[in-house]
Structures are given as structure tokens and as C-alpha cells.
Design a protein around this motif. Structure first.
Motif, short mmCIF file in Angstrom:
data_model
loop_
_atom_site.label_atom_id
_atom_site.label_comp_id
_atom_site.label_asym_id
_atom_site.label_seq_id
_atom_site.Cartn_x
_atom_site.Cartn_y
_atom_site.Cartn_z
N UNK A 117 36.84 40.84 45.89
CA UNK A 117 37.38 39.56 46.35
C UNK A 117 38.36 38.99 45.33
N UNK A 118 38.02 39.12 44.05
CA UNK A 118 38.91 38.64 42.98
C UNK A 118 40.24 39.38 43.02
N UNK A 119 40.19 40.69 43.24
CA UNK A 119 41.41 41.49 43.30
C UNK A 119 42.29 41.02 44.46
N UNK A 143 47.82 33.21 47.01
CA UNK A 143 47.18 33.96 45.95
C UNK A 143 47.48 33.34 44.58
N UNK A 144 46.66 33.69 43.59
CA UNK A 144 46.84 33.13 42.26
C UNK A 144 45.89 33.77 41.27
N UNK A 145 45.90 33.27 40.06
CA UNK A 145 45.07 33.84 38.99
C UNK A 145 43.58 33.63 39.27
N UNK A 146 42.79 34.59 38.82
CA UNK A 146 41.33 34.54 38.97
C UNK A 146 40.68 34.70 37.59
N UNK A 147 39.72 33.83 37.30
CA UNK A 147 38.91 33.97 36.09
C UNK A 147 37.54 34.47 36.50
N UNK A 148 37.20 35.67 36.05
CA UNK A 148 35.89 36.26 36.34
C UNK A 148 35.06 36.15 35.07
N UNK A 154 29.42 43.76 30.40
CA UNK A 154 30.43 43.69 29.34
C UNK A 154 31.78 44.17 29.86
N UNK A 155 32.79 44.17 28.98
CA UNK A 155 34.15 44.51 29.37
C UNK A 155 34.25 45.93 29.91
N UNK A 156 33.52 46.88 29.31
CA UNK A 156 33.59 48.27 29.76
C UNK A 156 33.13 48.41 31.20
N UNK A 157 32.01 47.77 31.53
CA UNK A 157 31.48 47.86 32.89
C UNK A 157 32.45 47.23 33.89
N UNK A 158 32.95 46.05 33.57
CA UNK A 158 33.87 45.36 34.48
C UNK A 158 35.14 46.18 34.71
N UNK A 159 35.70 46.70 33.64
CA UNK A 159 36.93 47.49 33.76
C UNK A 159 36.68 48.80 34.49
N UNK A 178 52.35 43.80 35.91
CA UNK A 178 52.43 42.50 35.24
C UNK A 178 51.61 41.46 35.99
N UNK A 179 51.64 41.52 37.31
CA UNK A 179 50.87 40.58 38.13
C UNK A 179 49.38 40.78 37.88
N UNK A 180 48.95 42.04 37.83
CA UNK A 180 47.55 42.38 37.64
C UNK A 180 47.05 41.90 36.28
N UNK A 181 47.81 42.17 35.24
CA UNK A 181 47.41 41.80 33.88
C UNK A 181 47.37 40.29 33.71
N UNK A 182 48.32 39.61 34.33
CA UNK A 182 48.41 38.15 34.18
C UNK A 182 47.35 37.42 34.99
N UNK A 183 47.05 37.89 36.19
CA UNK A 183 46.22 37.12 37.12
C UNK A 183 44.78 37.59 37.22
#
Length: 361
Positions: A117-119, A143-148, A154-159, A178-183
């Protein structure tokens, strides 16, 4: 007289015992105080409590109360003209600047669904079937930025989960880097953060101030309160609403279902949420994620061998739109949820003999 660290407050001069005095220091244990013989400028002293009360002619030390908000005349005239304001939905059933929940038993895939959903919110890439619901609602998502924010993984599992999503749906050429990294902003934390704590609230506000959606995974790791206490859960929801008021974001929190709901076949109902009913009553959308039960497996002709691979997304509570139909998904590699089109078998069919998956993306 008391020292500079002692407390001073104003006394309401509407007190029934008020009489004219001579601006003196009066002990609150004295007969004069008992008779109400004090005046403006007098200082009432309670030596046991270390308290000084400065008598003033103010009605109270509080500012004048503000009136309640009121809908203006122009907007009320629009009502008579049958003008409706279009509502802004971040996700189907989830209005912008509101609190919503995604609930399910442990291990059902809440975090994976939340990431998918965040994606969608961050990039517009739909891997669940959200666009179909938006079209039925006649809503155009922004659409816009999402903070999860996750205290579960941890970061490894999420990524790694994002890698599974991108790989399974072959999204490499569809995602703007760029959109993916920023948002798509991941905030893994390694401890419980109580969002009713003003310091923690300020940290979250600073992190989500320009986001469209804030996902909290899971609710239990963001408070130290009693889930069954209605007042404490009201305070918790109000803390989320304060974050929304300060930032303009929308909050989707992940939470668990109670133990009895799965056993009784009610995992897709409002009452399935663990803890106080306030967690449902005081929000405007609740989404349930549940494993296909044995009755549903017979209805759709899914064998017991494959039954637990199918997950149902149910909107058990929506306030601003018509009821939303259930969505079925099938678990793929890494737990990725793939939209699946299941058709019920006709009555009296020989149910449960084979898997009748007709998955489409």
C-alpha cells in the motif's frame, strides 16, 4: 513571607467570603481567613504547603474562552444549492488527514500488505487492486511521500520485502528511481516509542511533516498503555490526531486481532480488533487481513492443502464511502500478496477437492 520557589496563584474575587481588607499577609489558618476578611493585594499564606495566594480583582487567571468552530454562511448556502465538497482519499476508504487501521493475526502478512500500500501511495504502482476500488468510488488519488515507521522489523527485513515486491511484479522499469528514494521513507526503530509522550510526538512530527501517509507498525510497540482501557486508548488515538493536525499526514496503524476472532470465524469483523472498542469506534476506517477459513475454502473450491495461502482483505468499517467488496490475495515468494480472482462454486458442487486459483494481476 515565602521564598521565590513557592507557588503563587490568583484567587477568584467572586468568592462568597470576600470582604474589604488592608492588603496584608494573612495566614490561611487564621480566623480572618476563615471569616473571608481579605482584599485585593492581600497575600494568603499556607505555610504547611509552602503556598502563597495573591488576591486579585481578576475573574480568573485563564484567558477568555474561544467560541466553538462554526460553518460559515457561504458554505451553508452551498448546502442549499446541493453543492458537495469532493473528499480526498489517500487509499480506498481512508480519507486524508484521518486515522485508520490494518488489523490481522500475527503472521498473516500485515507488514507486507502495508508496504505494498505504501508503494502505491508513493509511486502510483498498484500491486493489490486498489485502482479498481478507486474507480468504483469515482475518486482520483493524489500520491505523495510515505513514512513507514517500524518497531517490528529492521532495515534489512523491510528492504528485502521491497525487493520481493519489485521482483515478483517485475517493476524495475516502472519505478522512477529518484521518486522511489525520495518518497518511500523507511524508519526502523529498535525500541518502544510512546507516541503519547510529547517528545516522541515532536520527533514523529518532524519526520512526517511533508508526507501523504504515515504507517505505524505495530501499535503495541508505539505505546505502553493498557489496550483494554477505553480512556487510555482514547488518549492514544488523540495523540495520533494531534500528529495529523500538526502535519496534515494520514495515519494507518497496524494492530493485532484478538485470539477468539480467528477461532470463532470472525476475523473479518470490527469486533476482531484486540483491546478496547475505542480503537475501532474512534477511527473512520478499519481493514482486516485474515486467512481463508474452511467454510470459505469449500465455497471457492480451494483444497485444505492450499487454503492458508489465500488471504482476504476486508473493509470491516468505512465511514465515508459505500461498503467495499472483499479482496482476495494469494501469497507469493517472500510473502508478497498477489491479487487473485476467486469464483464461488455453484451449489451442491463437489467442493474442496482441488485448488481452483484463477489468479490475475
Amino acid at each position: 513571607m515565602m521564598n521565590g520557589n513557592d507557588k503563587k496563584i490568583h484567587l477568584n474575587m467572586d468568592d462568597a467570603g470576600y470582604k474589604q481588607g488592608q492588603n496584608r499577609v494573612i495566614d490561611m489558618d487564621s480566623p480572618e481567613y476563615a471569616r473571608g476578611e481579605y482584599d485585593v493585594g492581600d497575600i494568603l499564606v499556607d505555610r504547611n504547603l509552602g503556598l502563597e495566594i495573591v488576591v486579585t480583582d481578576e475573574k480568573s487567571g485563564r484567558p477568555e474562552p474561544e467560541p466553538l468552530p462554526i460553518v460559515g454562511a457561504e458554505r451553508m448556502l452551498q448546502v442549499l444549492q446541493r453543492v458537495k465538497t469532493p473528499l480526498d482519499f489517500v487509499l480506498p476508504g481512508i480519507r486524508a488527514r484521518s486515522v485508520a487501521s490494518l488489523i490481522g493475526a500475527g503472521g498473516t502478512g500485515k507488514s507486507m500488505l502495508a508496504l505494498q500500500l505504501a508503494l502505491y501511495v508513493a509511486t502510483g504502482i498498484d500491486t493489490i487492486g486498489i485502482e479498481t476500488i478507486h474507480r468504483r468510488m469515482r475518486s482520483t488519488p493524489t500520491h505523495g511521500a510515505v513514512a513507514y515507521i517500524s518497531a517490528e522489523d529492521d532495515a534489512d527485513i523491510l528492504c528485502n520485502r521491497l525487493v520481493d515486491i519489485i521482483s515478483f511484479f517485475n517493476l524495475d522499469d516502472k519505478i522512477d528511481e529518484s521518486d522511489f528514494v525520495e518518497k518511500m521513507r523507511l524508519h526502523p526503530i529498535d525500541r518502544i516509542m510512546d507516541i503519547t509522550n510529547p517528545i516522541i510526538q515532536d520527533r514523529i512530527i518532524k519526520s512526517v511533516s511533508d508526507t501523504r501517509l504515515c504507517i505505524i507498525d505495530t501499535l503495541r510497540t508505539f505505546n505502553a498503555l493498557d489496550e483494554n482501557n477505553a480512556k487510555e486508548m482514547t488518549d492514544l488515538i488523540n495523540a495520533m490526531k494531534k500528529i495529523i493536525a500538526e502535519t496534515g499526514t494520514t495515519i494507518l496503524f497496524l494492530h493485532h486481532t484478538n485470539k477468539s476472532s480467528a477461532l470463532s470465524g470472525n476475523a473479518d469483523t470490527q469486533q476482531a480488533i484486540r483491546g478496547s472498542s475505542v480503537l475501532t469506534d474512534n477511527i473512520r476506517c478499519q481493514i482486516n487481513l485474515s486467512v481463508m477459513d474452511k467454510t470459505e475454502a469449500k465455497e471457492y473450491g480451494v483444497s485444505e492443502e492450499f487454503r492458508k495461502e489465500y488471504m482476504k482483505i476486508s473493509y470491516s468499517k468505512v465511514n465515508y464511502v459505500k461498503p467495499i467488496e472483499d479482496l482476495w490475495c494469494k501469497r507469493g515468494p517472500g510473502g508478497v500478496l498477489q491479487p487473485t480472482n476467486l469464483v464461488k462454486l455453484p451449489p451442491n458442487a463437489n467442493n474442496g477437492k482441488k485448488d481452483r486459483d484463477s489468479a490475475t494481476v
